[in-house]
Scaffold this active site. Structure first.
Site, PDB file in Angstrom:
ATOM      1  N   TYR A 106     -19.778  -8.130   1.581  1.00 16.83           N
ATOM      2  CA  TYR A 106     -19.921  -9.260   0.871  1.00 16.83           C
ATOM      3  C   TYR A 106     -20.844 -10.305   0.788  1.00 16.83           C
ATOM      4  CZ  TYR A 106     -14.174  -8.937   2.010  1.00 16.83           C
ATOM      5  OH  TYR A 106     -13.275  -8.349   1.055  1.00 16.83           O
ATOM      6  N   PHE A 110     -15.992 -20.189   1.800  1.00 12.74           N
ATOM      7  CA  PHE A 110     -15.785 -19.163   2.667  1.00 12.74           C
ATOM      8  C   PHE A 110     -15.454 -18.117   3.303  1.00 12.74           C
ATOM      9  CE2 PHE A 110     -15.599 -18.186  -2.339  1.00 12.74           C
ATOM     10  CZ  PHE A 110     -15.764 -16.756  -2.182  1.00 12.74           C
ATOM     11  N   ARG A 122      -0.560  -8.482  -4.437  1.00  8.09           N
ATOM     12  CA  ARG A 122      -0.682  -9.406  -4.115  1.00  8.09           C
ATOM     13  C   ARG A 122       0.414 -10.573  -4.661  1.00  8.09           C
ATOM     14  NH1 ARG A 122      -7.249  -9.549  -5.269  1.00  8.09           N
ATOM     15  NH2 ARG A 122      -7.671  -8.864  -3.225  1.00  8.09           N
ATOM     16  N   HIS A 153      -8.432  -5.050  -0.661  1.00  2.66           N
ATOM     17  CA  HIS A 153     -10.197  -5.106  -2.045  1.00  2.66           C
ATOM     18  C   HIS A 153      -9.916  -4.362  -2.453  1.00  2.66           C
ATOM     19  CE1 HIS A 153     -14.336  -5.389  -2.755  1.00  2.66           C
ATOM     20  NE2 HIS A 153     -13.623  -4.352  -2.545  1.00  2.66           N
ATOM     21  N   ARG A 204      -7.261  -3.171 -10.092  1.00  2.00           N
ATOM     22  CA  ARG A 204      -7.688  -4.334 -10.013  1.00  2.00           C
ATOM     23  C   ARG A 204      -6.315  -4.718 -10.716  1.00  2.00           C
ATOM     24  NH1 ARG A 204     -11.557  -7.195  -7.513  1.00  2.00           N
ATOM     25  NH2 ARG A 204     -11.451  -8.825  -9.305  1.00  2.00           N
ATOM     26  N   THR A 210      -6.639 -12.499  -7.273  1.00  3.72           N
ATOM     27  CA  THR A 210      -7.840 -12.999  -6.131  1.00  3.72           C
ATOM     28  C   THR A 210      -6.930 -14.080  -5.440  1.00  3.72           C
ATOM     29  OG1 THR A 210      -9.728 -12.564  -7.380  1.00  3.72           O
ATOM     30  CG2 THR A 210      -9.662 -13.697  -5.104  1.00  3.72           C
ATOM     31  N   ASN A 234      -4.959 -12.294   1.276  1.00  9.95           N
ATOM     32  CA  ASN A 234      -4.561 -11.110  -0.034  1.00  9.95           C
ATOM     33  C   ASN A 234      -4.126 -10.184   0.373  1.00  9.95           C
ATOM     34  OD1 ASN A 234      -7.026 -10.548  -0.199  1.00  9.95           O
ATOM     35  ND2 ASN A 234      -8.149 -12.231  -1.762  1.00  9.95           N
ATOM     36  N   GLU A 253     -19.618   0.224  -3.258  1.00  5.52           N
ATOM     37  CA  GLU A 253     -19.233  -0.108  -1.991  1.00  5.52           C
ATOM     38  C   GLU A 253     -18.458   1.040  -1.405  1.00  5.52           C
ATOM     39  OE1 GLU A 253     -16.524  -2.953  -3.813  1.00  5.52           O
ATOM     40  OE2 GLU A 253     -17.391  -4.153  -3.461  1.00  5.52           O
ATOM     41  N   LYS A 269      -6.199  -4.367   4.451  1.00  8.23           N
ATOM     42  CA  LYS A 269      -7.487  -5.601   5.254  1.00  8.23           C
ATOM     43  C   LYS A 269      -6.234  -5.920   6.292  1.00  8.23           C
ATOM     44  CE  LYS A 269      -9.616  -8.378   1.317  1.00  8.23           C
ATOM     45  NZ  LYS A 269      -9.447  -9.722   0.746  1.00  8.23           N
TER      46      LYS A 269
END
Ligand code: IDP
Ligand code: MG
Length: 151
Positions: free
Chosen positions: A51, A59, A104, A117, A87, A93, A114, A128, A11
């Protein structure tokens, strides 16, 4: 479990903070194979498709602003159980709850920044990956190390 492919977005905050190499390195060292990678500016249109499941949440507007705020690096990683492996390496998250040793948990402090993704299921991974890459941009190849990573 067969080979899986999963979408990772490094990100804007990762790029701005100079953490791109650190983050890719952690995923690569896990043994996952990079089968696609590109740097891009995510449009608000693509961001809202990516998203879509979060539309209407408090948010959401901030999330679209965040992901479209600066270039990102988008990757597809492949491997046995790749979706869950990534993950787990990414962490929870909210970085407050991310275990030390995760991306993270080691490098971030709050949910809205964070760093990364990662797809959360085979169904979302398929959608995705197709949102960000054409089939011709996904590379199937053997690595000499593959047999030392998976039996
Ligand atoms: P994930 O990235 O761990 O899968 P999701 O629940 O799918 O988490 O949320 C997507 C992204 O939306 C998060 O990574 C984070 O950037 C953002 N987000 C989720 N919840 C919040 C929040 O409460 N405040 C700010 N941003 C949030
Ligand atoms: Mg998610």
């Amino acid at each position: 479990m067969s080979q899986e492919r999963t979408l990772v977005i490094v990100k804007p905050d990762s790029i701005q903070r100079g953490l791109t190499g650190e983050i890719i390195s952690r995923l690569e060292q896990r043994g996952l194979k990079i089968v696609a990678a590109k740097m891009m500016q995510v449009s608000r249109d693509l961001a809202s498709r990516h998203y879509a499941m979060h539309e209407g949440k408090p948010f959401y507007a901030g999330l679209i602003d965040y992901i479209a705020s600066s270039p990102v690096l988008v990757l597809v990683l492949e491997g046995k159980n790749a979706i869950q492996l990534v993950r787990n390496t990414v962490g929870a998250t909210n970085p407050v709850n991310s275990a030390p040793g995760t991306i993270r948990g080691d490098l971030a402090v709050e949910t809205g920044r964070n760093l990364i993704h990662a797809s959360d299921s085979p169904e979302s991974a398929a959608i995705e990956v197709a949102n960000f890459f054409k089939d011709a941009e996904l590379h199937s190849y053997e690595r000499a190390t593959d047999r030392w990573i998976s039996e």
